[in-house]
Scaffold this motif. Structure first.
Motif, PDB file in Angstrom:
ATOM      1  N   UNK A 246       0.599  -1.178   0.194  1.00  0.00           N
ATOM      2  CA  UNK A 246       0.428  -0.325   0.503  1.00  0.00           C
ATOM      3  C   UNK A 246       0.760   0.866  -0.008  1.00  0.00           C
ATOM      4  N   UNK A 247       2.348   0.866   0.045  1.00  0.00           N
ATOM      5  CA  UNK A 247       2.896   2.404  -0.619  1.00  0.00           C
ATOM      6  C   UNK A 247       2.628   3.535  -1.545  1.00  0.00           C
ATOM      7  N   UNK A 248       3.351   4.390  -1.224  1.00  0.00           N
ATOM      8  CA  UNK A 248       2.194   5.007  -2.871  1.00  0.00           C
ATOM      9  C   UNK A 248       3.437   5.382  -3.709  1.00  0.00           C
ATOM     10  N   UNK A 249       3.294   4.469  -4.957  1.00  0.00           N
ATOM     11  CA  UNK A 249       4.854   4.630  -5.732  1.00  0.00           C
ATOM     12  C   UNK A 249       4.143   5.385  -7.110  1.00  0.00           C
ATOM     13  N   UNK A 250       5.160   4.712  -8.405  1.00  0.00           N
ATOM     14  CA  UNK A 250       4.441   5.016  -9.384  1.00  0.00           C
ATOM     15  C   UNK A 250       5.451   4.344 -10.532  1.00  0.00           C
ATOM     16  N   UNK A 251       4.847   3.838 -11.792  1.00  0.00           N
ATOM     17  CA  UNK A 251       4.764   2.847 -12.137  1.00  0.00           C
ATOM     18  C   UNK A 251       5.798   3.161 -13.587  1.00  0.00           C
ATOM     19  N   UNK A 252       6.056   1.892 -13.794  1.00  0.00           N
ATOM     20  CA  UNK A 252       6.801   2.336 -15.240  1.00  0.00           C
ATOM     21  C   UNK A 252       5.910   0.481 -16.235  1.00  0.00           C
ATOM     22  N   UNK A 266       2.536  -5.730 -17.721  1.00  0.00           N
ATOM     23  CA  UNK A 266       3.397  -5.664 -16.705  1.00  0.00           C
ATOM     24  C   UNK A 266       3.974  -4.488 -16.458  1.00  0.00           C
ATOM     25  N   UNK A 267       3.774  -4.338 -14.856  1.00  0.00           N
ATOM     26  CA  UNK A 267       4.030  -2.747 -14.276  1.00  0.00           C
ATOM     27  C   UNK A 267       5.446  -2.863 -13.089  1.00  0.00           C
ATOM     28  N   UNK A 268       6.280  -2.004 -12.841  1.00  0.00           N
ATOM     29  CA  UNK A 268       6.848  -1.764 -12.204  1.00  0.00           C
ATOM     30  C   UNK A 268       6.946  -0.633 -11.465  1.00  0.00           C
ATOM     31  N   UNK A 269       6.247  -1.235 -10.350  1.00  0.00           N
ATOM     32  CA  UNK A 269       6.291   0.761  -9.639  1.00  0.00           C
ATOM     33  C   UNK A 269       8.020   0.641  -8.708  1.00  0.00           C
ATOM     34  N   UNK A 273       8.905   8.895  -3.785  1.00  0.00           N
ATOM     35  CA  UNK A 273       9.562   9.570  -3.492  1.00  0.00           C
ATOM     36  C   UNK A 273      10.928   9.688  -3.762  1.00  0.00           C
ATOM     37  N   UNK A 274      11.769   8.385  -3.604  1.00  0.00           N
ATOM     38  CA  UNK A 274      13.207   7.796  -3.798  1.00  0.00           C
ATOM     39  C   UNK A 274      13.408   7.659  -4.909  1.00  0.00           C
ATOM     40  N   UNK A 275      12.336   6.107  -5.672  1.00  0.00           N
ATOM     41  CA  UNK A 275      12.533   5.826  -7.264  1.00  0.00           C
ATOM     42  C   UNK A 275      13.348   4.202  -6.649  1.00  0.00           C
ATOM     43  N   UNK A 276      13.247   3.868  -5.112  1.00  0.00           N
ATOM     44  CA  UNK A 276      13.406   3.212  -5.109  1.00  0.00           C
ATOM     45  C   UNK A 276      12.845   1.752  -5.629  1.00  0.00           C
ATOM     46  N   UNK A 277      12.961   0.544  -6.029  1.00  0.00           N
ATOM     47  CA  UNK A 277      12.156  -0.170  -6.845  1.00  0.00           C
ATOM     48  C   UNK A 277      11.460  -1.388  -5.765  1.00  0.00           C
ATOM     49  N   UNK A 278       9.800  -1.345  -5.547  1.00  0.00           N
ATOM     50  CA  UNK A 278      10.033  -1.680  -4.416  1.00  0.00           C
ATOM     51  C   UNK A 278       8.415  -3.091  -5.282  1.00  0.00           C
ATOM     52  N   UNK A 279       8.668  -3.709  -6.758  1.00  0.00           N
ATOM     53  CA  UNK A 279       7.966  -4.818  -6.856  1.00  0.00           C
ATOM     54  C   UNK A 279       7.287  -4.771  -8.417  1.00  0.00           C
ATOM     55  N   UNK A 280       6.612  -6.044  -8.866  1.00  0.00           N
ATOM     56  CA  UNK A 280       6.249  -5.629  -9.885  1.00  0.00           C
ATOM     57  C   UNK A 280       4.811  -5.945 -10.471  1.00  0.00           C
TER      58      UNK A 280
END
Length: 310
Positions: A246-252, A266-269, A273-280
């Motif tokens: 549930x953490x806020x993120x941005x998808x690619x 497929x979306x990489x999230x 804020x930090x752009x650390x990779x969180x998961x897929x």
């Protein structure tokens, strides 16, 4: 059997595909990767959930406006796919803890996968723990959606993508400019001095996406993979995404307009804020049911034997 050779020679000498035939072939490949367990076989060795992400070179990288949660009237900030991926590379370099496994050791990984039927239903959670032989000379134990299987040692001359052998991974360049060319030459036609053609970018992206599925990579290679992805045409940004916690993120996302409905489930999230990779986030279909799928890595390391944990 050398599966990379099979991949390179897949359409050698064949007449060029029509647009309609190419679309059907891409769709079948994409769907096959999503079948139960998403296990695809080239030769005799299964390739476990290799991330297929084909893009069209004619598509431009998207830019979106993302709201920052800083108050009642948050300002906006223009964020491009390149910004997110280069930020992810910088964060990876900051957090990276390089390792140097011995050939007789194993790469350990623990991945959590959550699945929910599209349209609603009970969410299932799977815990996948795997142990991969560093040099391929020992049996590996691989888990997929909670089901484990013993994978036999490599045969002489055998190769898969992404590579399991640490020695093969170390041969890949950590220069993000050189990495796409190296993957083109490895997976496609080995012509080092020729620029990349538009038709070769989907194969390059396939290679880069596969590398990101590896839990452990040589120093600098994951960061270079993020930066190389930033140069691939056809990337778009999806604001307002959240990860499995549930953490806020941005998808690619990578979209192939030649596939039915555009493909690109497929979306990489990445952290907003930090752009650390969180998961897929991804989808798979089994028995007529399509599942929304979240996957993220919770532990990894190097151990001396199968079933040992760091």
């Amino acid at each position: 059997m050398n599966e990379l050779k099979l991949l390179r020679e897949w359409d050698a000498g064949a007449p060029a595909l029509t647009d309609a035939a190419r679309t059907r072939a891409r769709f079948r490949l994409h769907q096959a990767m999503r079948e139960p367990g998403a296990v695809t076989t080239i030769g005799r060795r299964p390739l476990l959930r290799v991330a297929v992400a084909a893009v069209a070179a004619a598509t431009v990288t998207a830019t979106v406006v993302v709201a920052q949660n800083t108050g009642a009237s948050p300002p906006t900030q223009t964020v491009s796919a390149a910004t997110v991926l280069r930020g992810a590379a910088a964060e990876e370099r900051r957090l990276e803890k390089p390792i140097a496994p011995r050939d007789d050791q194993f790469i350990y990984s623990k991945e959590i996968i959550k699945e929910t039927p599209v349209g609603g239903g009970r969410t299932k959670t799977y815990v996948d723990e795997s142990w991969s032989s560093v040099d391929g000379s020992k049996k590996s134990y691989l888990s997929e959606l909670g089901d484990g299987v013993w994978d036999p040692p490599f045969e002489p001359g055998e190769s898969i993508w992404p590579p399991n052998r640490w020695s093969e991974l170390k041969q890949l360049p950590t220069d993000p400019v050189k990495l796409p060319f190296a993957l083109r030459n490895l997976l496609g036609n080995p012509e080092p001095d020729r620029p990349l053609r538009a038709s070769e970018w989907p194969l390059v992206q396939f290679g880069l996406s596969g590398l990101l599925r590896k839990p452990v990579l040589p120093k600098g290679l994951r960061a270079a993979t993020f930066e190389a992805l930033a140069t691939v045409p056809g990337i778009k940004v999806l604001p307002g995404r959240t990860d499995a916690a549930g953490r806020p993120g941005v998808g690619i996302q990578y979209v192939d307009p030649n596939m039915p409905r555009g493909g690109g489930a497929q979306v990489l999230v990445f952290d907003a804020k930090t752009y650390q990779y969180l998961g897929m986030r991804d989808q798979r279909t089994e028995g007529g049911t399509t599942y929304e799928q979240w996957s993220y890595l919770v532990a990894h390391g190097v151990v001396d034997r199968v079933m040992q944990r760091p």
